[in-house]
Design a protein around this motif. Structure first.
Motif, short mmCIF file in Angstrom:
data_model
loop_
_atom_site.label_atom_id
_atom_site.label_comp_id
_atom_site.label_asym_id
_atom_site.label_seq_id
_atom_site.Cartn_x
_atom_site.Cartn_y
_atom_site.Cartn_z
N GLU A 347 0.81 -1.21 0.00
CA GLU A 347 0.00 0.00 0.00
C GLU A 347 0.85 1.27 0.00
O GLU A 347 0.31 2.38 0.07
CB GLU A 347 -0.93 -0.01 1.22
CG GLU A 347 -1.93 -1.17 1.18
CD GLU A 347 -2.82 -1.20 2.42
OE1 GLU A 347 -2.45 -0.53 3.42
OE2 GLU A 347 -3.87 -1.87 2.37
N GLU A 348 2.16 1.06 -0.06
CA GLU A 348 3.05 2.22 -0.04
C GLU A 348 3.22 2.80 -1.46
O GLU A 348 2.87 2.17 -2.46
CB GLU A 348 4.42 1.81 0.50
CG GLU A 348 4.38 1.22 1.89
CD GLU A 348 3.94 2.24 2.94
OE1 GLU A 348 4.25 3.44 2.78
OE2 GLU A 348 3.26 1.84 3.91
N ASP A 349 3.78 3.98 -1.51
CA ASP A 349 4.01 4.65 -2.79
C ASP A 349 5.37 4.32 -3.40
O ASP A 349 5.80 4.95 -4.37
CB ASP A 349 3.89 6.18 -2.63
CG ASP A 349 2.45 6.61 -2.33
OD1 ASP A 349 1.54 5.89 -2.78
OD2 ASP A 349 2.28 7.62 -1.65
N VAL A 350 6.06 3.34 -2.81
CA VAL A 350 7.37 2.89 -3.33
C VAL A 350 7.35 1.36 -3.40
O VAL A 350 6.61 0.68 -2.69
CB VAL A 350 8.53 3.36 -2.43
CG1 VAL A 350 8.66 4.88 -2.45
CG2 VAL A 350 8.38 2.85 -1.03
N ASP A 351 8.19 0.85 -4.31
CA ASP A 351 8.34 -0.61 -4.38
C ASP A 351 8.95 -1.13 -3.08
O ASP A 351 9.82 -0.47 -2.48
CB ASP A 351 9.24 -1.00 -5.55
CG ASP A 351 8.64 -0.63 -6.90
OD1 ASP A 351 7.45 -0.27 -6.93
OD2 ASP A 351 9.37 -0.70 -7.91
N LEU A 352 8.49 -2.32 -2.66
CA LEU A 352 9.00 -2.90 -1.42
C LEU A 352 9.49 -4.33 -1.65
O LEU A 352 8.97 -5.06 -2.51
CB LEU A 352 7.90 -2.93 -0.35
CG LEU A 352 7.40 -1.59 0.20
CD1 LEU A 352 6.28 -1.84 1.21
CD2 LEU A 352 8.54 -0.81 0.84
N PRO A 428 5.55 -4.25 -6.47
CA PRO A 428 5.46 -2.86 -6.93
C PRO A 428 4.58 -2.01 -6.01
O PRO A 428 3.71 -2.52 -5.30
CB PRO A 428 4.84 -2.99 -8.33
CG PRO A 428 5.14 -4.40 -8.74
CD PRO A 428 5.10 -5.20 -7.49
N LYS A 429 4.79 -0.71 -6.05
CA LYS A 429 4.03 0.21 -5.20
C LYS A 429 2.54 0.14 -5.53
O LYS A 429 2.12 -0.07 -6.66
CB LYS A 429 4.55 1.63 -5.38
CG LYS A 429 4.39 2.17 -6.80
CD LYS A 429 4.98 3.56 -6.93
CE LYS A 429 4.83 4.09 -8.36
NZ LYS A 429 5.42 5.44 -8.51
#
Length: 488
Positions: A347-352, A428-429
């Motif tokens: 749910e983040e705006d960056v890939d994790l 992916p974000k």
């Protein structure tokens, strides 16, 4: 359906299979010899793999049809149903052509169906008559022939392919129906044990209540072509069919040089794991319990009176000292396997890089075979060994388990273990992905030798037979796992 009716039905089906003419298909396994198959032949040699490649007959020693070395597995081609691959059972090597001298060799442990490849393992069988076959090498279109060659002052037969040749007809024995009786005294049962019966001739009668009496003991001896001769311990003589008065009694004594050797030859037909029927080819009749409960070759079919049970007279059997021949291993039957799936959401705006774990049941199974053709005859057997399985990188390694347990030949044993696979994957974000834990399921086939320790029901003594060839181990396992990610 009654048990005896079921056995009768099985026997009739087997008989029909044996007696039908060949019609463009080989059995699943065969043994091949130079020239036509002769059920009355007293000797003969069948083709086997000598050394590391040569397909020969009669080089160092004659190899009989029932030897594991001469057993050839016939595998159907996947590109053309007219073609087959021929693989030696004992060492997992396929027939192909040696491009240097056009000899037939057995080198590859994998089938090759590319007909432009000089190492192609495809052959087309042709059937000039019943129980005879010749082969065309598919890649060249040339026929397979037999040549007599001398190697180190020894005469042997070798197989070659030759252009513009009509080929050599090879006799074949159906290994699927060939039964190997034990090479020690055994007993036969039909209601009662078959015993020596010296009344109106030295006949054989189902009249004993004790398997281990000397009168009840009989010793089979296999012929090179898979037929059998049997001797009575009490009469110290071969069985034979007496046709002098049209009664076709089976005699256990009085066998002399005046008796035709053909009268003493029998073919064993398997009914189930403990029962057989005996055909005497000289009169083409099955042996049955007849008048006075005596044995006579009088039936055209496998009736209930023709079904004979076998007692190996072994109280316990141990399979020991398994030596796996890893140089002849084969990996086959590989298919993709999905152990499990899960979903991950970022749910983040960056890939994790996110952790993932999937729990699944890791199943392994293993089977021990000895080439077929033998009865189990209710002998309690145990085996001591470590199973082998395919692991990461398609390496075959010993498993983590040691078995020392009762077992049955050709019967799979399975172990199950709950496993949790742990790792990380990139998500992916602002996305949800499906993660699968994907591997391969495959089978490793490994020949082995072994020691057999039998405790006799006759005298209680244990006899050891060492370095028996013909064992094939097969292990099924999952391996080469990885996490695979699919965006939703």
């Amino acid at each position: 359906m009654e048990l005896h009716q079921l056995r009768l039905l099985i026997g009739i089906v087997i008989t029909a299979m044996m007696e039908k003419m060949t019609s463009g298909a080989l059995p699943k396994s065969i043994a091949l010899q130079d020239g036509p198959a002769d059920i009355f032949a007293q000797d003969g040699s069948f083709f086997y793999r000598h050394g590391t490649s040569d397909v020969v007959s009669g080089y160092e020693q004659s190899q009989p049809a029932y030897s594991p070395a001469t057993k050839i597995i016939v595998e159907q081609s996947t590109v053309n149903n007219k073609y087959v691959h021929l693989r030696f059972y004992i060492n997992n090597r396929y027939w192909s052509r040696d491009t240097r001298d056009n000899a037939i060799v057995a080198i590859s442990n994998q089938p090759i169906e590319d007909t432009t490849d000089p190492s192609c393992t495809l052959f087309e069988p042709n059937f000039p008559s019943q129980n005879e076959v010749n082969f065309t090498h598919v890649q060249t279109g040339w026929r397979v022939i037999v040549k007599e060659v001398v190697v180190l002052d020894r005469l042997s037969s070798r197989l070659y392919v030759e252009e513009n040749s009509s080929g050599t007809n090879l006799g074949f024995v159906d290994r699927e129906t060939l039964i190997i009786l034990p090479d020690h005294p055994i007993a036969f049962i039909h209601g009662k044990y078959l015993k020596a019966y010296d009344v109106n001739g030295k006949r054989l009668q189902f009249g004993s209540d004790k398997a281990t009496d000397k009168e009840s003991l009989h010793s089979p001896s296999m012929m090179s072509n898979g037929m059998v001769v049997i001797s009575s311990t009490y009469f110290d003589s071969l069985w034979w069919v007496n046709t002098s008065n049209d009664s076709n009694w089976i005699y256990g004594g009085d066998y002399t040089t005046q008796v035709s050797p053909r009268a003493a030859i029998f073919k064993v037909v398997k009914i189930d794991e403990i029962a057989i029927a005996l055909l005497n080819p000289s009169v083409n009749k099955y042996c049955v319990r007849s008048t006075d409960n005596c044995l006579a070759a009088t039936s055209d079919d496998i009736t209930s009176e023709a079904i004979i049970f076998v007692d190996e007279l072994v109280t316990e059997r141990q399979i020991l000292n398994l030596a796996y021949i890893l140089a002849d291993q084969r990996i086959y039957g590989e298919t993709p396997f999905i152990a499990g799936t899960t979903t991950l959401t970022n749910e983040e705006d960056v890939d994790l890089i996110m952790p993932v774990e999937i729990t699944y049941t890791d199943e392994k199974s293993y089977t021990f075979s000895r080439g077929g053709g033998r009865l189990n005859a209710n002998v309690k057997s145990t085996i001591s060994t470590t199973p082998w399985f395919i692991s990461t990188g398609r390496l075959v390694i010993p498993g983590a388990i040691i078995i020392n347990e009762a077992f049955e030949w050709d019967t799979a044993d399975t172990t199950e273990t709950e496993v949790t696979a742990v790792g990380t994957v990139s998500v992916p974000k602002n996305s949800t992905v499906t993660v699968s834990y994907v591997g391969t399921k495959g089978i490793c086939s490994i020949p082995f030798t072994y020691t057999k320790a039998d405790k006799s029901a006759i005298d209680g003594q244990t006899t050891y037979q060492n370095r028996i060839r013909g064992g094939i181990y097969e292990g099924v396992s999952y391996y080469n796992f990885s996490f695979q990610v699919v965006n939703n």
